[in-house]
Design a protein around this motif. Structure first.
Motif, PDB file in Angstrom:
ATOM      1  N   THR A 249       0.790  -1.148  -0.212  1.00 39.56           N
ATOM      2  CA  THR A 249       0.116  -0.006   0.032  1.00 39.56           C
ATOM      3  C   THR A 249       0.873   1.401   0.019  1.00 39.56           C
ATOM      4  O   THR A 249       0.101   2.561  -0.009  1.00 39.56           O
ATOM      5  CB  THR A 249      -0.830   0.003   1.214  1.00 39.56           C
ATOM      6  N   LYS A 264      -6.560   3.599   3.377  1.00 37.14           N
ATOM      7  CA  LYS A 264      -5.885   2.279   4.085  1.00 37.14           C
ATOM      8  C   LYS A 264      -6.814   1.739   5.039  1.00 37.14           C
ATOM      9  O   LYS A 264      -6.886   0.549   5.373  1.00 37.14           O
ATOM     10  CB  LYS A 264      -4.634   2.544   4.793  1.00 37.14           C
ATOM     11  N   VAL A 268      -8.242  -2.038   5.522  1.00 34.24           N
ATOM     12  CA  VAL A 268      -8.324  -2.907   6.571  1.00 34.24           C
ATOM     13  C   VAL A 268      -9.624  -3.381   7.118  1.00 34.24           C
ATOM     14  O   VAL A 268      -9.852  -4.501   7.352  1.00 34.24           O
ATOM     15  CB  VAL A 268      -7.750  -2.139   7.612  1.00 34.24           C
ATOM     16  N   GLU A 280       0.873  -7.602   3.989  1.00 32.24           N
ATOM     17  CA  GLU A 280       1.506  -6.382   3.427  1.00 32.24           C
ATOM     18  C   GLU A 280       3.165  -6.195   3.203  1.00 32.24           C
ATOM     19  O   GLU A 280       3.912  -6.506   4.203  1.00 32.24           O
ATOM     20  CB  GLU A 280       1.260  -5.215   4.607  1.00 32.24           C
ATOM     21  N   THR A 297      -0.968   0.469   7.279  1.00 33.17           N
ATOM     22  CA  THR A 297      -2.262  -0.445   7.418  1.00 33.17           C
ATOM     23  C   THR A 297      -2.139  -0.913   8.890  1.00 33.17           C
ATOM     24  O   THR A 297      -3.251  -1.062   9.609  1.00 33.17           O
ATOM     25  CB  THR A 297      -2.494  -1.567   6.414  1.00 33.17           C
TER      26      THR A 297
END
Lengths: 470, 470
Positions: A249, A264, A268, A280, A297
């Protein structure tokens, strides 16, 4: 904001409002010092920052000037539109063929996955390693054979805390690079035949990991600016019942996309509603060009579903192969997989990095590295704008050291890879970033190497080759 | 044979033929020198060798004496008789429980998997690491990210050549310890659900690797003297169509068994007839007490089916986590699995070991280590004979640093493990070495730690606990 940053912002505003025009000479360091009481080093730092952003240029023995009118940068590419079906992955042969060819030392390394090793503090690392070997307690070579060196885990946990993520030393498993961490996380939550959602394009090592574990891939539409499309993701979650979602991300490889903080959080939450773990890969998160590290995140992870993996390989010490995983509710599984697959990361290097981090040199090194990379991105974007064929689109990442170049549809990136290699230039062709071998007219270029006439000439050569194919 | 070895053999023969009797004083170093023209250092080396074998003892300021009549050693255990059915493996929880409890530094480490780190040349390794960091070419941190450091692979290949096995640098993949090498080899030749033949008992990490990859285990009857029963193996090959056979033919863990050269040749031929790859865990092969390194199965491998794995973790530098695989016809698969699971072993430590090996200190270190371990085995066998309950049987391995103790059937090794731990002593109980949790009355004991009154007392304590349970 530091004093030099304030000064830089001031000058940037004068350029943006055209109070200062292209070619204008900036006040000298002496003038700024004499009239505003700003220390010379603060002025230097401010000007260096603006130079890194491409807004000013220095002329030897003359001073700093507002940068000349620049070539209009190529526009940015659009979001991807991958197939919505799941795919078995079979890219490894192609990836190895491409990477194998690009390893030679005398090749222009636009295809490389690493920034120039000359950007890393090798001397300080050497001293840290020597010191750690001198005071190595023989017993630690046995007792540290587990989750990793306690002091290194504490130093990493401290960095999470500074980023607002409550991680303790015990949550961290030290691995042989982020790649091992990611592989262990993937194995902890999947079985052969399961489906995993990935970005489009996605990092080839992610595709290879899926292939090795006989997993199916479903690619999510991904924007070069802000990452995966959450509406598309939600639909795929419902349709494919995936066992995991593997994303980057912050400064995604190869797009460089950066998901904004609110997105973000929403990502989640969406995955938590579906009970799907997020793997991630955050190896570029520290290489941001903005004012602060992008949010993680992991900071929104009340469900313990985010498995955060990172390393020092892209930011400090590539050859040390030290990474880690913070795997939330899967931490014990990942820990056990680590112990049964390779037992432990090497002890002396863990000690050395723990010392290096404790001495506080890391953040100073990172600040310098970010400025350098930002300046080199500017230069490469300029060079691409000048040399590549009309219709080329290029990303403008806010961090990392890759740009993603979308050439006219008639250019075959694999053919370009071969002709570039014959000319002594490596590139990373688009198809190695896709389970379906899409992105046939795209390439990833590495700007993590100090700019030089040789690199400028190599971009010109690539541009000519692409022109000829277009 | 070296001069000191000839002298040692001479004296050993005099003891064996009772020309010298227990308690007799040996000719002094000065006497040997004066009357036979043997240099003092040769005499010292010969006597040290005999002392390591337990045949003579030194008395401070008095000289060397033929060792007193010793307690009769416990007899050796018989071959195992495992079930012939295949088993899914589920031992990891038990293994982690046992190992987790035994990690503390103040515990008597009879359960440890490593010899004492004080037996390793830490200072010389430290100098080698410091030197390699000082002259580390930054580029090597990128270009060596593959099969491993070229010079280290060359040094390892040279050692194979000296052992009569034609291995080239390119056949070697450097891994994060032998454990990763073994796991990669296993993954290269199996898919979930496949059957693998293993020894009985077998190293717990082998069982954990099978469990992780969802493989079925079939245990082969194994002799504590010369390894697996080839007739039993042949029958199992026909009945179970296994995809691999994972063995330790030199100083097997935990039995210490050593397969004789002719049997090794027959084993390789038998597996070749069935087209079944042999995954050989050879991490103890260098720790032989005899005159020369045991032959390698790899030397008979005309079919390319032997995947030979080893490391420096048991012989030189446990914390470095450097091992390797020579995988025959599967070399390319193993290489690719390495690249996709953890990319590369750490560069600076590879360079350091390459230097250390090139300087020639390794063999000298190994000679000393073998003598030390042989002497410590003698001492531990004596202590067990004195303190353990009647009916106890113990192996007498010709290398390595483990003995396997078979106690009376009424002793529960897991209960002994718990009560020993409460007394500050770790042991490795039999059931962690079996897919069927057999060997309930057996334990593996580590004699790789310099003997001391504390260790003697710990054996006495273990003996008392076993007596109480018997």
């Amino acid at each position: 904001m530091k004093r030099y940053e304030e000064l830089a912002e001031e000058v940037a505003a004068m350029i943006a409002t055209q109070l200062l025009l292209p070619g204008d000479k900036l006040p000298s360091v002496r003038q700024q010092h004499a009239r505003r009481g700003v220390s010379p080093s603060t002025v230097f730092q401010a000007y260096y920052l603006l130079e890194a952003r491409g807004m000013i240029v220095s002329r030897p023995r003359s001073g700093y000037y507002v940068a000349p009118q620049r070539a209009a940068l190529a526009p940015e590419p659009d979001s991807s539109h991958p197939l919505e079906a799941s795919t078995t992955v079979d890219v490894s042969d192609l990836v190895f063929e491409v990477l194998g060819a690009a390893g030679a030392r005398d090749i222009v390394p636009f295809g490389s996955a690493f920034p120039s090793p000359h950007l890393f503090p090798m001397e300080r690392l050497a001293r840290a390693v020597s010191a750690s070997m001198r005071r190595l307690d023989p017993w630690s070579t046995v007792t540290d054979l587990s989750l990793g060196n306690a002091e290194l885990r504490r130093q990493i946990a401290l960095r999470y805390q500074l980023d607002g993520v409550p991680v303790s030393s015990d949550d961290i498993v030290i691995t042989n690079g982020a790649l091992e961490a990611l592989n262990l996380c993937l194995q902890a939550v999947t079985r052969p035949g399961d489906t995993v959602l990935i970005e489009s394009p996605s990092f080839y090592a992610c595709l290879q990991a899926l292939e090795r574990l006989e997993l199916k891939a479903v690619e999510i539409a991904t924007s070069p600016r802000d990452g995966v499309d959450l509406a598309a993701l939600e639909e795929l979650l419902q349709r494919h019942q995936p066992k995991a979602c593997w994303l980057m991300t912050s400064f995604q490889n190869p797009l460089g996309s950066l998901m904004p903080p609110e997105k973000k959080r929403a990502l989640v939450a969406l995955l938590a509603r579906h009970g799907v773990p997020l793997i991630e890969d955050d190896v570029y998160g520290e290489l941001y060009f903005g004012k602060q590290r992008p949010g993680l995140t992991k900071s929104h992870d009340s469900a313990g579903l985010v498995m955060h993996c990172s390393s020092f390989s892209k930011t400090l010490a590539p050859g040390f192969r030290l990474g880690w995983a913070v795997a939330g509710r899967y931490a014990r599984q990942v820990e056990r997989l680590k112990l049964t697959t390779s037992l432990s990361a090497p002890i002396p290097l863990q000690m050395a990095l723990a010392d290096y981090l404790a001495q506080g040199g890391y953040d100073r090194h990172l600040r310098q590295l970010r400025l350098t990379l930002a300046a080199q991105q500017n230069t490469m974007l300029q060079a691409i704008a000048v040399h590549f064929p009309p219709g080329t689109r290029v990303t403008r990442p806010q961090g990392g050291y890759f740009v993603w170049v979308e050439m006219p549809a008639s250019v075959d990136a694999l053919a370009l890879h071969r002709s570039a290699l014959a000319a002594g230039i490596s590139i990373a062709p688009g198809p190695i970033f896709s389970a379906t071998r899409a992105f046939r007219h795209c390439v990833r270029l590495n700007y993590g190497h100090p700019w030089s006439p040789q690199l400028e000439e190599a971009i010109a050569t690539l541009g000519r080759l692409a022109q000829a194919a277009a």
